[in-house]
Design a protein around this motif. Structure first.
Motif, PDB file in Angstrom:
ATOM      1  N   PHE A   7      -7.441  -4.293  -4.286  1.00 60.45           N
ATOM      2  CA  PHE A   7      -7.209  -4.375  -2.844  1.00 60.45           C
ATOM      3  C   PHE A   7      -7.765  -5.684  -2.298  1.00 60.45           C
ATOM      4  CE2 PHE A   7      -7.275   0.364  -3.132  1.00 60.45           C
ATOM      5  CZ  PHE A   7      -5.974   0.556  -2.682  1.00 60.45           C
ATOM      6  N   ILE A  52      -5.004  -1.564  -9.445  1.00 56.36           N
ATOM      7  CA  ILE A  52      -4.891  -2.075  -8.082  1.00 56.36           C
ATOM      8  C   ILE A  52      -6.128  -2.861  -7.675  1.00 56.36           C
ATOM      9  CG2 ILE A  52      -4.664  -1.402  -5.658  1.00 56.36           C
ATOM     10  CD1 ILE A  52      -3.106   1.061  -6.649  1.00 56.36           C
ATOM     11  N   GLU A  69       0.833  -1.220   0.000  1.00 55.28           N
ATOM     12  CA  GLU A  69       0.000   0.000   0.000  1.00 55.28           C
ATOM     13  C   GLU A  69       0.863   1.264   0.000  1.00 55.28           C
ATOM     14  OE1 GLU A  69      -3.030  -0.207   2.996  1.00 55.28           O
ATOM     15  OE2 GLU A  69      -4.208  -1.646   1.827  1.00 55.28           O
ATOM     16  N   LEU A  76     -12.411   7.490 -14.791  1.00 55.24           N
ATOM     17  CA  LEU A  76     -11.490   8.220 -13.919  1.00 55.24           C
ATOM     18  C   LEU A  76     -10.082   8.312 -14.512  1.00 55.24           C
ATOM     19  CD1 LEU A  76     -12.534   6.718 -10.452  1.00 55.24           C
ATOM     20  CD2 LEU A  76     -13.441   8.730 -11.598  1.00 55.24           C
ATOM     21  N   TYR A  77      -9.836   7.536 -15.562  1.00 54.85           N
ATOM     22  CA  TYR A  77      -8.491   7.493 -16.146  1.00 54.85           C
ATOM     23  C   TYR A  77      -8.472   8.099 -17.542  1.00 54.85           C
ATOM     24  CZ  TYR A  77      -7.461   4.077 -12.477  1.00 54.85           C
ATOM     25  OH  TYR A  77      -7.287   3.457 -11.274  1.00 54.85           O
ATOM     26  N   ARG A 114      -0.070   6.677 -10.929  1.00 52.24           N
ATOM     27  CA  ARG A 114      -1.496   6.459 -10.635  1.00 52.24           C
ATOM     28  C   ARG A 114      -2.279   6.176 -11.917  1.00 52.24           C
ATOM     29  NH1 ARG A 114      -2.969   7.650  -5.491  1.00 52.24           N
ATOM     30  NH2 ARG A 114      -1.562   9.018  -4.357  1.00 52.24           N
ATOM     31  N   GLU A 115      -1.874   6.841 -12.983  1.00 55.35           N
ATOM     32  CA  GLU A 115      -2.567   6.670 -14.252  1.00 55.35           C
ATOM     33  C   GLU A 115      -2.305   5.281 -14.838  1.00 55.35           C
ATOM     34  OE1 GLU A 115      -5.204   7.741 -16.837  1.00 55.35           O
ATOM     35  OE2 GLU A 115      -4.570   9.336 -15.476  1.00 55.35           O
ATOM     36  N   GLY A 144       0.739   3.991  -3.041  1.00 52.55           N
ATOM     37  CA  GLY A 144       0.497   5.410  -2.764  1.00 52.55           C
ATOM     38  C   GLY A 144      -0.748   5.671  -1.935  1.00 52.55           C
ATOM     39  N   VAL A 145      -1.318   4.632  -1.358  1.00 59.57           N
ATOM     40  CA  VAL A 145      -2.528   4.857  -0.549  1.00 59.57           C
ATOM     41  C   VAL A 145      -2.220   4.909   0.943  1.00 59.57           C
ATOM     42  CG1 VAL A 145      -4.068   3.838  -2.253  1.00 59.57           C
ATOM     43  CG2 VAL A 145      -3.126   2.404  -0.464  1.00 59.57           C
ATOM     44  N   THR A 146      -1.019   4.504   1.316  1.00 58.25           N
ATOM     45  CA  THR A 146      -0.583   4.629   2.714  1.00 58.25           C
ATOM     46  C   THR A 146       0.741   5.381   2.719  1.00 58.25           C
ATOM     47  OG1 THR A 146      -1.648   2.573   3.378  1.00 58.25           O
ATOM     48  CG2 THR A 146       0.146   3.344   4.771  1.00 58.25           C
ATOM     49  N   PRO A 147       0.831   6.470   3.470  1.00 61.60           N
ATOM     50  CA  PRO A 147       2.099   7.207   3.473  1.00 61.60           C
ATOM     51  C   PRO A 147       3.165   6.461   4.277  1.00 61.60           C
ATOM     52  CG  PRO A 147       0.507   8.229   4.946  1.00 61.60           C
ATOM     53  CD  PRO A 147      -0.203   7.103   4.289  1.00 61.60           C
ATOM     54  N   ALA A 176      -9.313  -3.225 -11.790  1.00 62.64           N
ATOM     55  CA  ALA A 176      -7.870  -2.937 -11.783  1.00 62.64           C
ATOM     56  C   ALA A 176      -7.305  -2.859 -13.199  1.00 62.64           C
ATOM     57  CB  ALA A 176      -7.134  -4.000 -10.981  1.00 62.64           C
ATOM     58  N   THR A 203     -12.389  -4.385  -0.911  1.00 63.35           N
ATOM     59  CA  THR A 203     -12.858  -3.130  -1.487  1.00 63.35           C
ATOM     60  C   THR A 203     -14.373  -3.146  -1.532  1.00 63.35           C
ATOM     61  OG1 THR A 203     -10.913  -2.811  -2.860  1.00 63.35           O
ATOM     62  CG2 THR A 203     -12.895  -1.671  -3.538  1.00 63.35           C
ATOM     63  N   ARG A 209       1.873  11.068 -10.320  1.00 61.97           N
ATOM     64  CA  ARG A 209       0.622  11.036 -11.065  1.00 61.97           C
ATOM     65  C   ARG A 209       0.651  10.041 -12.223  1.00 61.97           C
ATOM     66  NH1 ARG A 209      -3.861  13.232 -10.284  1.00 61.97           N
ATOM     67  NH2 ARG A 209      -5.305  13.501 -11.987  1.00 61.97           N
TER      68      ARG A 209
END
Lengths: 317, 341
Positions: A103, A101, A71, A124-125, A96-97, A75-78, A164, A106, A93
């Protein structure tokens, strides 16, 4: 310059003074990832690289830190510290594009059909796959009008995988995708993953099923207590460590001490194991110590044996 | 950016519209309330007379004005004589009296209650040899149903916006849907805009349908401009949705979200004038009510519906709603968190 194929742990020893050069060797690279919570160090200085087009498995028992590690990369958990590189650049970015993923858990929006959900995510993409191809690949054709909430476990996993894939990803993350599926559904899912990989997509798979990792992964890294404890191609790791086959005996089948025979007792599983390259010789030496010579099993070493040897405890505990 | 917003917007709309239970509740509750109140208050159910007094209580010699001791009359001190006269015209005040200066009173000749309370005033005034001057103010009565309609619609809007956004965002966060969105190129602001737009359209549509339906079925009053009313609805819904987003910005538990939203809902419902006017309440309470967007929504919409007010008359309420929306949205976006960690 090319690192050995089983170089994941060894990669930590590579001179990282020129990070960009090293990062470009991999589709994806994690560098010195640390994730600490007030009461636990979940990820402890983890580094590894994933080459383009392979299926890379991150293995370990529940709580090993593999999901947290993945994660952070997604990029979903710092991270508390450390960096993630994608195609030689800090993952941002563009990553992400181009990343898909799935999970472990979900939830999707209620009252939406499979088709509506796929379209929503696809929109979204900027980068988009042909939905027809994904629907066919994931065998969702007959489910398109069905409410998300009315899918079976296997159907749901195929649906999440389809989500995904809606952005035609160059790298796909699958987090324990077959947990809870029946054996047939698991095997169907494996075939699906193999088809995706055959198209040149890089896959990062986390699982605690060793057979799954062995079937799907070109390279693996085994995690325990937040650290990577072994890495490389599964067969090479096994060949390096295990010369020969394993004779497995139930503890209650052993009469007395196996004096002079190298063995290990695994109390958790109630078995005694003897690793040998000379099966007939070992069997003849063992026979006098056994109640029943028929109650033995001869098998190849597997990833679970490797994990057991490395950590001292079973994957399932 | 726009296509991503539209994608989430459309999905959220479908999710809500297909949730028949919630949808029905949003429409049926206000209709049922209106029908019930129409039955209960359609006639003149009040037994008490209300008289406005221009002076403060401590400024009046009660012995010289025994009318102030009359039973079954509620005396209300008025700050602004002009506003009070308008209320006499609407039958909201049965009579207005000024005991200083010209010693004058105002009454609406078409008000039955005004007639009786005037008799009481003249009888008691004659006992002390008073010489009150009479002025008449014409105007039709405003039924309680007319007065309460904006309150019910505002309350419905409040529940819909606060829970429809705040609670849903917390649910999305808790069940991992927000985390899934975070793994896409969607930015927090895009997600927030989509949520605001979705709830805005749905709430305004439902509110408009109910208002028009009630207006048509019960013949409720509408003296002002529909467009002005729509503008109030729009700004009011934005401010309430933004408030819901602010509450939901970081909360991860539905129980906590429910508690926080109720902590806002109930004082707002009680103090914003949904069911009854706060005119008789203390100044502190009236000032405290100004912190709620619903108070400004109801003040403005009642002014339009009952008095035919235009934008120039309600600009203060509109400005407050805009300011609240901007502040809530900015804070909501600033503190917004995708995941529960």
């Amino acid at each position: 310059m090319e690192l050995p194929r089983h170089s994941l742990v060894r990669a930590n020893c590579v001179n990282l003074a020129a990070p960009t050069l090293v990062a470009r060797m991999f589709a994806l690279e994690a560098r010195n990832l640390v994730k600490s919570y007030p009461d636990v160090l979940a990820v402890d200085n983890v580094s590894f690289g994933v080459r383009e087009g392979i299926c890379f498995g991150l293995l370990g028992p529940n709580g090993a830190g593999k999901t947290t590690t993945v994660e952070i990369i997604e990029g979903v958990t710092p991270a508390t510290s450390g960096e993630v590189y994608y195609q030689g650049e800090i993952a941002g970015r563009r990553f992400r594009e181009e990343a898909g993923i799935q999970f472990q858990n979900t939830a999707l929006q209620d009252n939406l059909t499979v088709m509506e959900t796929l379209i929503m995510f696809q929109t979204l993409y900027d980068r988009q796959a042909r939905l027809d191809d994904i629907i066919e690949a994931c065998s969702l054709g007959e489910l398109l009008a069905r409410d998300n909430r009315k899918l079976s476990g296997g159907q749901r996993q195929r649906m999440l995988l389809a989500i995904a894939l809606v952005n035609k990803p160059r790298v796909v993350f699958l987090d324990e995708p077959t947990t809870g599926l029946d054996p047939q559904a698991r095997r169907n899912f494996w075939q699906l993953v193999q088809r995706i990989q055959n198209d040149g997509t890089t896959i990062i798979l986390t699982t605690h099923y060793m057979d799954e990792a062995h079937v799907l992964c070109d390279e693996i890294a085994i995690m325990d207590e937040g650290r990577i404890i072994a890495s490389g191609p599964p067969d090479e790791l096994l060949q390096e460590r295990y010369k020969g086959l394993i004779i497995e005996l139930p503890i209650d089948n052993v009469k007395d001490e196996l004096a002079g025979i190298e063995h290990q007792t695994i109390e958790d599983l109630g078995i005694v194991e003897v690793l040998t390259e000379d099966i007939p010789g070992s069997l003849s030496r063992l026979s006098p110590h056994l109640f029943d010579a028929n109650r033995i099993k001869i098998r190849q070493a597997n990833l679970e044996d490797l994990f057991l040897d490395l950590t001292g405890h079973s994957l399932r505990t | 950016m726009l296509k991503r917003i539209l994608a989430i917007f459309k999905a959220r709309n479908l999710e809500f519209i297909r949730d028949r239970g919630t949808m029905a509740w949003n429409i049926l509750l206000p209709i049922a309330l209106m029908a019930g109140l129409s039955l209960a208050f359609g006639g003149d159910g009040r037994t008490q007379y209300t008289v406005g007094v221009v002076q403060q209580a401590d400024e009046i010699d009660r012995e010289q004005h025994p009318f102030l001791s009359t039973q079954y009359v509620r005396f209300v001190t008025v700050d602004d004589a002009g506003t009070a006269m308008r209320k006499v015209a609407r039958h909201q005040l049965d009579l207005l009296v000024d005991f200083e200066g010209g010693e004058e009173y105002w009454v609406n000749p078409s008000s039955p209650k005004g007639y009786f309370v005037e008799l009481a005033l003249l009888q008691t005034d004659s006992l002390v040899g008073g010489n009150l001057q009479k002025s008449e103010i014409d105007g039709d009565a405003i039924d309680y149903v007319d007065w309460v309609l904006p309150g019910i619609l505002g309350m419905n809007m409040m529940f819909s916006c606060l829970f429809g956004v705040g609670y849903v965002v917390v649910r999305y966060r808790k069940n991992g849907f927000l985390k899934r969105l975070r793994a896409t190129p969607v930015r927090p602001l895009e997600f927030i805009i989509a949520q605001v737009a979705s709830r805005l359209i749905l709430t305004l549509t439902i509110t408009t349908i109910i208002f028009i339906g009630t207006h048509w079925a019960l013949g409720t009053r509408m003296d002002g401009s529909y467009l002005t009313l729509l503008l109030i609805g729009f700004l009011g819904a934005v401010s309430l949705v933004a408030m819901g987003l602010l509450v939901a910005a970081r909360v991860t538990s539905e129980e906590l979200a429910g508690g926080l939203l109720n902590m806002i809902n109930w004082p707002m419902m009680l103090l914003s004038g949904v069911w009854f006017s706060l005119e008789g309440a203390g100044q502190f309470v009236q000032n405290a009510a100004k912190i709620f967007p619903l108070t400004h929504i109801l003040d403005a919409s009642r002014a339009v519906i009952l008095d035919g007010a235009g934008i120039a008359d309600i600009w203060v309420s509109l400005a407050v709603l805009i300011t609240m929306s901007v502040v809530f949205l900015a804070l909501g976006a600033r503190f917004f968190r995708w995941d529960p960690a």
